[in-house]
Design an enzyme around this catalytic site. Structure first.
Site, PDB file in Angstrom:
ATOM      1  N   CYS A   1      26.323  27.753 -20.023  1.00 49.83           N
ATOM      2  CA  CYS A   1      25.309  27.723 -18.971  1.00 49.83           C
ATOM      3  C   CYS A   1      25.762  26.970 -17.725  1.00 49.83           C
ATOM      4  O   CYS A   1      25.410  27.351 -16.614  1.00 49.83           O
ATOM      5  CB  CYS A   1      24.006  27.159 -19.513  1.00 49.83           C
ATOM      6  SG  CYS A   1      23.208  28.356 -20.603  1.00 49.83           S
TER       7      CYS A   1
ATOM      8  N   LYS B   1      14.692  29.730 -18.918  1.00 45.02           N
ATOM      9  CA  LYS B   1      15.491  30.961 -18.963  1.00 45.02           C
ATOM     10  C   LYS B   1      15.674  31.402 -20.416  1.00 45.02           C
ATOM     11  O   LYS B   1      15.504  30.605 -21.340  1.00 45.02           O
ATOM     12  CB  LYS B   1      16.855  30.752 -18.308  1.00 45.02           C
ATOM     13  CG  LYS B   1      17.697  29.756 -19.044  1.00 45.02           C
ATOM     14  CD  LYS B   1      19.042  29.588 -18.393  1.00 45.02           C
ATOM     15  CE  LYS B   1      19.750  28.378 -18.966  1.00 45.02           C
ATOM     16  NZ  LYS B   1      20.001  28.452 -20.415  1.00 45.02           N
TER      17      LYS B   1
ATOM     18  N   ASP C   1      16.775  26.171 -21.851  1.00 45.76           N
ATOM     19  CA  ASP C   1      16.999  27.398 -22.601  1.00 45.76           C
ATOM     20  C   ASP C   1      15.698  27.580 -23.389  1.00 45.76           C
ATOM     21  O   ASP C   1      15.229  26.647 -24.051  1.00 45.76           O
ATOM     22  CB  ASP C   1      18.203  27.162 -23.535  1.00 45.76           C
ATOM     23  CG  ASP C   1      18.981  28.416 -23.839  1.00 45.76           C
ATOM     24  OD1 ASP C   1      19.053  29.302 -22.969  1.00 45.76           O
ATOM     25  OD2 ASP C   1      19.514  28.512 -24.965  1.00 45.76           O
TER      26      ASP C   1
ATOM     27  N   ASP D   1      20.052  22.385 -19.258  1.00 41.89           N
ATOM     28  CA  ASP D   1      19.839  22.471 -20.716  1.00 41.89           C
ATOM     29  C   ASP D   1      20.145  21.210 -21.531  1.00 41.89           C
ATOM     30  O   ASP D   1      20.791  21.291 -22.582  1.00 41.89           O
ATOM     31  CB  ASP D   1      20.667  23.636 -21.296  1.00 41.89           C
ATOM     32  CG  ASP D   1      20.267  24.987 -20.722  1.00 41.89           C
ATOM     33  OD1 ASP D   1      19.381  25.030 -19.866  1.00 41.89           O
ATOM     34  OD2 ASP D   1      20.863  26.002 -21.134  1.00 41.89           O
TER      35      ASP D   1
HETATM   36  C1  VGL Z   1      23.696  27.984 -24.008  1.00 41.64           C
HETATM   37  C2  VGL Z   1      24.608  29.073 -25.783  1.00 41.64           C
HETATM   38  C3  VGL Z   1      23.443  29.743 -26.008  1.00 41.64           C
HETATM   39  C4  VGL Z   1      23.854  26.967 -22.930  1.00 41.64           C
HETATM   40  C5  VGL Z   1      22.508  28.654 -24.195  1.00 41.64           C
HETATM   41  O1  VGL Z   1      22.833  26.397 -22.489  1.00 41.64           O
HETATM   42  O2  VGL Z   1      25.015  26.704 -22.537  1.00 41.64           O
HETATM   43  N1  VGL Z   1      24.744  28.204 -24.791  1.00 41.64           N
HETATM   44  N2  VGL Z   1      22.388  29.523 -25.200  1.00 41.64           N
HETATM   45 ZN    ZN Z   2      20.406  30.148 -25.736  1.00 39.72          ZN
END
Ligand code: VGL
Ligand code: ZN
Length: 195
Positions: free
Chosen positions: A141, A97, A53, A11
């Site tokens: 994540c 995802k 994400d 991410d």
């Molecule tokens: C994430 C919060 C919400 C991440 C994704 O990639 O860590 N954190 N969505």
């Molecule tokens: Zn997210």
């Protein structure tokens, strides 16, 4: 026996970097280190995965619909694009995802290619047994990807110089690193090689 390795970049998207909708403080600072790991993996023809994400406009992941997060990483927007400084080679396997409007998903093991093939299946095809994990965010994540990797029996290296956390509560990232190592992840830092 040599363990076949893959790099898993979690991410590294605009919305998780400073100025983004869910900017991780100094999130962009991990990019030079990640680029170094990319070079090593790329030069040895070892697989590189990058997760995104990738949310629909309405999802229970967002505060407005019962979740905890502000709107972020909406599919095909500037916010969900990879940070421009991240140097992903063309052979990078991109996984998405967070598309399910009913569910939260944080782990790279819940991510899949656009054709639906998931990470676990791809790792099996490539006979990978060791994961090098980096990216954002340490306490969400990254943590859940590392823990899932260990659960699935992979050796996991956590790239300490290439992760950053949200720290919604102070100390969350530190705790996350502790939990990952307690569960079996090994931490490493890129060795200076003079260039
Ligand atoms: C994430 C919060 C919400 C991440 C994704 O990639 O860590 N954190 N969505
Ligand atoms: Zn997210």
């Amino acid at each position: 026996m040599e363990f076949k390795k893959a790099l898993v970049i979690v991410d590294v998207q605009n919305d998780f970097c400073p100025g983004g909708a869910l900017g991780v403080p100094q999130g962009d600072k991990v990019i030079p280190a990640i680029n170094k790991y990319i070079k090593v993996f790329s030069s040895k023809k070892m697989p590189i995965f990058a997760t995104c994400d990738w949310h629909p406009v309405r999802t229970k992941h967002f505060k407005d619909f019962g979740g905890v997060w502000p709107v972020h990483c909406i599919q095909n927007t500037q916010g969900s694009a990879f940070h421009s400084k991240l140097k992903l080679p063309k052979e990078t396997i991109i996984l998405y995802k967070g598309m399910d409007p009913e569910k939260d998903s944080y782990s790279a093991f819940q991510a899949q290619e656009l054709n639906g093939t998931g990470l676990l299946h791809l790792l099996g095809l490539l006979k990978i047994s060791e994961l090098y994990v980096c990216g954002l965010a340490t306490d969400y994540c990254v943590k859940s990807s590392v823990i899932d990797g260990l659960k699935h029996g992979f050796k996991v290296k956590l790239l300490l110089d290439a992760i950053k956390g949200v720290d919604l509560k102070a100390g969350d990232s530190r705790k996350a690193i502790k939990e990952m190592t307690r569960k079996g992840a090994k931490t490493i830092i890129f060795k200076k090689t003079g260039g």
